[in-house]
Scaffold this motif. Structure first.
Motif, short mmCIF file in Angstrom:
data_model
loop_
_atom_site.label_atom_id
_atom_site.label_comp_id
_atom_site.label_asym_id
_atom_site.label_seq_id
_atom_site.Cartn_x
_atom_site.Cartn_y
_atom_site.Cartn_z
N MET A 1 -20.26 -21.05 22.14
CA MET A 1 -19.35 -21.90 21.39
C MET A 1 -18.63 -22.86 22.34
O MET A 1 -18.25 -22.48 23.44
N ILE A 2 -18.42 -24.06 21.85
CA ILE A 2 -17.61 -24.99 22.64
C ILE A 2 -16.13 -24.66 22.39
O ILE A 2 -15.80 -23.94 21.45
N GLU A 3 -15.25 -25.19 23.21
CA GLU A 3 -13.83 -24.85 23.13
C GLU A 3 -13.23 -25.19 21.77
O GLU A 3 -12.42 -24.43 21.23
N LYS A 4 -13.61 -26.31 21.18
CA LYS A 4 -13.08 -26.70 19.87
C LYS A 4 -13.48 -25.67 18.81
O LYS A 4 -12.66 -25.30 17.96
N GLU A 5 -14.72 -25.20 18.85
CA GLU A 5 -15.17 -24.18 17.89
C GLU A 5 -14.38 -22.89 18.08
O GLU A 5 -14.01 -22.25 17.10
N LYS A 6 -14.13 -22.52 19.33
CA LYS A 6 -13.32 -21.33 19.60
C LYS A 6 -11.92 -21.51 19.03
O LYS A 6 -11.38 -20.61 18.38
N MET A 7 -11.32 -22.68 19.28
CA MET A 7 -9.96 -22.97 18.80
C MET A 7 -9.89 -22.83 17.29
O MET A 7 -9.00 -22.16 16.75
N LEU A 8 -10.82 -23.45 16.59
CA LEU A 8 -10.81 -23.44 15.13
C LEU A 8 -11.18 -22.09 14.53
O LEU A 8 -10.89 -21.83 13.37
N SER A 9 -11.78 -21.21 15.35
CA SER A 9 -12.16 -19.88 14.89
C SER A 9 -11.11 -18.82 15.20
O SER A 9 -11.30 -17.65 14.88
N GLY A 10 -10.02 -19.21 15.86
CA GLY A 10 -8.97 -18.26 16.19
C GLY A 10 -9.23 -17.47 17.45
O GLY A 10 -8.53 -16.49 17.73
N LEU A 11 -10.23 -17.88 18.23
CA LEU A 11 -10.54 -17.20 19.49
C LEU A 11 -9.75 -17.82 20.64
O LEU A 11 -9.22 -18.93 20.51
N MET A 12 -9.69 -17.13 21.76
CA MET A 12 -9.07 -17.70 22.95
C MET A 12 -9.91 -18.91 23.38
O MET A 12 -11.13 -18.89 23.32
#
Length: 186
Positions: A1-12
């Motif tokens: 996952m790219i950082e934006k996908e992590k951000m929008l998924s609630g991940l660190m």
């Protein structure tokens, strides 16, 4: 996952990622334009607000207004944010119809790890916030990541919302708690 996908998924995620930095910079530029625009230019103001939010909107955002991305703010009809409001929209924020923010309100989806090593590494997280219809936040209310606020809720000035609040209530304090029921909207 790219950082934006992590951000929008609630991940660190790493907030200093180049793509996220560029998107925050774009929102800062739009906020800067909005905050320096004459109030005698309502059509230009509304066009900037719609561009910032990434959707046609009748939202009224008094200056100064600041946000992280803008496109994660999903505001219903009749949304009003008074002077000095800040919305940190690293995760989606769903705001119902006819919601009012008094001056100085902060709505923040972003948070940081408690562990100092993780925090120093630049890791952070974001949790969505949902605000129902017909909600009013008094001056300087702070809404923390991950909460849901029901319909027809009034949150008293200076309150900190760190847990879900039920519909049809007046809530105050730090943390905000229901102190009074409000009749449901007819």
């Amino acid at each position: 996952m790219i950082e934006k996908e992590k951000m929008l998924s609630g991940l660190m995620y790493q907030a200093w990622d180049a793509e996220l930095l560029a998107e925050r910079q774009k929102a800062k530029e739009l906020c800067h334009q909005l905050n320096h625009l004459s109030p005698s230019q309502p059509e230009t103001r509304q066009a900037l607000i719609s561009e910032l939010l990434g959707q046609e909107s009748d939202a009224c955002l008094e200056s100064p207004f600041n946000c992280d991305y803008g496109y994660n703010i999903k505001a219903g009809k009749g949304f009003y944010a008074n002077h000095g409001c800040t919305i940190l929209d690293c995760a989606p924020i769903h705001i119902g119809d006819n919601c009012l923010l008094a001056p100085g309100v902060v709505i923040a989806t972003a948070g940081h790890p408690l562990d100092p090593v993780e925090r120093a590494s630049g890791e952070e997280f974001a949790k969505s916030i949902t605000i129902g219809n017909d909600v009013w936040f008094g001056a300087n209310v702070t809404v923390c990541p991950g909460v849901t606020i029901g319909d027809n809720v009034v949150v008293g000035a200076g309150s900190v919302v760190n847990k879900d609040l039920p519909s049809n209530t007046v809530c105050v304090g730090s943390p905000a708690k229901p102190i009074k029921d409000i009749p449901p909207k007819q």
